[in-house]
Design an enzyme around this catalytic site. Structure first.
Site, PDB file in Angstrom:
ATOM      1  N   LYS A   1       2.581  -7.008  -5.329  1.00  0.00           N
ATOM      2  CA  LYS A   1       3.428  -5.985  -5.942  1.00  0.00           C
ATOM      3  C   LYS A   1       4.877  -6.341  -5.652  1.00  0.00           C
ATOM      4  CE  LYS A   1       4.578  -1.123  -6.158  1.00  0.00           C
ATOM      5  NZ  LYS A   1       6.006  -1.321  -5.851  1.00  0.00           N
TER       6      LYS A   1
ATOM      7  N   SER B   1       3.232  -4.615  -1.285  1.00  0.00           N
ATOM      8  CA  SER B   1       4.592  -4.088  -1.348  1.00  0.00           C
ATOM      9  C   SER B   1       5.406  -4.412  -0.099  1.00  0.00           C
ATOM     10  CB  SER B   1       4.538  -2.585  -1.605  1.00  0.00           C
ATOM     11  OG  SER B   1       5.769  -2.107  -2.050  1.00  0.00           O
TER      12      SER B   1
ATOM     13  N   GLN C   1      10.811   0.776  -6.935  1.00  0.00           N
ATOM     14  CA  GLN C   1      10.944   2.000  -7.702  1.00  0.00           C
ATOM     15  C   GLN C   1      12.089   2.867  -7.187  1.00  0.00           C
ATOM     16  OE1 GLN C   1       7.741   0.773  -6.795  1.00  0.00           O
ATOM     17  NE2 GLN C   1       7.799   0.006  -8.892  1.00  0.00           N
TER      18      GLN C   1
END
Length: 480
Positions: A331, A306, A335
């Site tokens: 990733k 991430s 979100q």
């Protein structure tokens, strides 16, 4: 309803307040269609709620039914990063990226149905109260722990700053129970560690980032200032095992290494529209300009995910750093969290993030410039065991011990968890070498000595294969 942008941890869904952005939703037609579908569904949901409440032989609280429905709506999306969190779960996850926590400062694990102190944090309330590794927690505030989960136990230990928690612990070395009172206090969370290293006449800064949290930017500035003032000629940035965190934190780190107005990543919405993320002068931190010119080597592994991939992706695409290690986790989604009226939060994947070359690394990871496989003793998770194993036994704890013994150079025929003759000989040899009673069993003393030996091995940077490769490459860069 509040919405906040952040990069969540891969695998571990860590929720926290992030960069505030209000995103446009669906089109008007889609919005009307969604409203109509909701109105039609509400009577059915209400009907199912009533049927369950009135007829099930398994009593369940109404709030739990509602939360079950909310979880179900998130689960049906089929996205592992979209989920519903209750008020308690959301608060707990927000704390994970906070700059400090309130607690007693001790790592706890569950082993053989027992709750064991792994280690108290140095200078923490737990250490001051006298808690030691391998202490077994028997009661908390007079309540036995039978039937509780690890999460339940941690919840009982946590509380408000300045309040006390009473613990009954069993100490194996004394073979007795002790009553301890621990005063809860603020425990700082450190996400950056740094060391000015010198090798073959060259000075370079080694900076490890465990996550991108609340205080990471400030810690990064302090660390880099120290490296620059110490005469560092290059930087090694270590994001191995870094699962991600805040976008604003990685933006500050990347921004300190890149020129202003540089695009370090892109956001892509559901319609495919790209929004560049650009390095801007920091109003909060003034980084030394020398940082933008120092050679950079970045260490990553499959646990780098991430937000840490945003950093490695930017350095790689912009040719600002050389990546060593293994392909990262992969990733590439972002979100948003939406607060709900019941105190819970709905977390949804709403955007993709792309590297400066507009590459989506989701499911693929950031490729390294030079692959290097780490010593297995560095990747093995340290675990505690209070059980006793001997020849003929079979258990995962035995397999764990076999793997570590093999990594330390002891000869074994197997590592599948079966305690055979070769395992007995290796265990006996290790115990003799470690100064533990010369027996051929795996017990608490064996696992404690094994842990100490492995931790000592890991502290010696000469054993860190990937770091040594990075140091070698630093010499190559500085010799050009």
């Amino acid at each position: 309803m509040r919405r906040s942008r952040f990069f969540v941890f891969a695998l571990l869904a860590v929720i926290a307040t992030g960069v505030f952005l209000v995103l446009d939703g669906c089109s008007a037609d889609k919005g009307k269609s969604a409203d109509r579908a909701m109105k039609e569904a509400f009577p059915v949901i209400s009907e199912a709620y009533g049927v369950i409440q009135e007829n099930t032989v398994y009593p369940v609280e109404g709030d739990r039914l509602i939360e079950g429905a909310l979880r179900g709506m998130a689960d049906v999306i089929g996205d592992p990063y979209s989920t519903y969190l209750s008020e308690e779960e959301a608060a707990s996850h927000r704390e994970s990226l906070a700059g400090e926590k309130v607690g007693i400062g001790a790592e706890i694990t569950r082993s053989g149905g027992k709750y064991i102190i792994v280690a108290p944090v140095k200078g923490s309330p737990a250490e001051k109260a006298g808690l030691l590794p391998y202490d077994e927690i028997v009661r908390i505030n007079g309540e036995a722990l039978g039937g509780m989960t690890l999460q339940d136990v941690v919840k009982k230990i946590r509380g408000k700053e300045g309040t006390a928690v009473e613990m009954t612990i069993y100490r194996p070395d004394l073979n007795k129970h002790l009553e301890l009172k621990v005063l809860r206090d603020v425990i700082p969370v450190k996400t950056v560690s740094a060391e000015l290293m010198e090798n073959r006449g060259k000075k370079f800064g080694y900076i490890a980032l465990t996550m991108f949290g609340d205080e990471t930017a400030a810690e990064w500035k302090k660390a880099t200032d120290a490296m620059i003032s110490g005469g560092a000629e290059a930087l090694i940035i270590d994001v191995r095992g870094n699962p991600g965190g805040y976008l604003r934190a990685v933006e500050k780190v990347a921004g300190s290494l890149l020129q202003d107005d540089t695009i370090y990543a892109y956001m892509q919405d559901a319609k495919g529209q790209l929004t560049p993320l650009v390095v801007e002068p920091s109003e909060e931190f003034t980084f030394d300009e020398k940082l933008k010119k120092l050679p950079v080597v970045l260490l990553q592994d499959k646990g780098s995910a991430s937000a840490s991939e945003v950093l490695s992706g930017a350095l790689k695409d912009l040719r600002r750093g050389f990546i060593i290690g293994q392909v990262s986790f992969g990733k590439g989604t972002v979100q948003d969290t939406m607060e709900l009226s019941n105190g819970g939060e709905m977390k949804l994947s709403t955007h993709k993030w792309l590297t400066p070359k507009e590459t989506w690394i989701h499911g693929k990871g950031v490729e390294v410039d030079l692959e290097s496989i780490q010593d297995k003793l560095f990747t093995e998770h340290i675990r505690f065991s209070t059980d006793v194993y001997a020849a003929g036994d079979y258990h995962e704890d035995i397999a764990y011990g076999q793997r570590l013994l093999a990594g330390l150079g002891y000869s074994l025929d197997r590592d599948d968890g079966y305690f055979d003759e070769s395992t007995a000989l290796a265990v006996h040899a290790f115990r003799v070498d470690a100064g533990v009673s010369a027996e051929s069993i795996m017990d608490r003393k064996f696992f404690t000595a094994l842990q100490e030996k492995v931790e000592s091995y890991r502290k010696d940077k000469a054993n860190d294969i990937q770091l040594q490769v990075a140091i070698g490459y630093i010499h190559h860069l500085l010799s050009e």
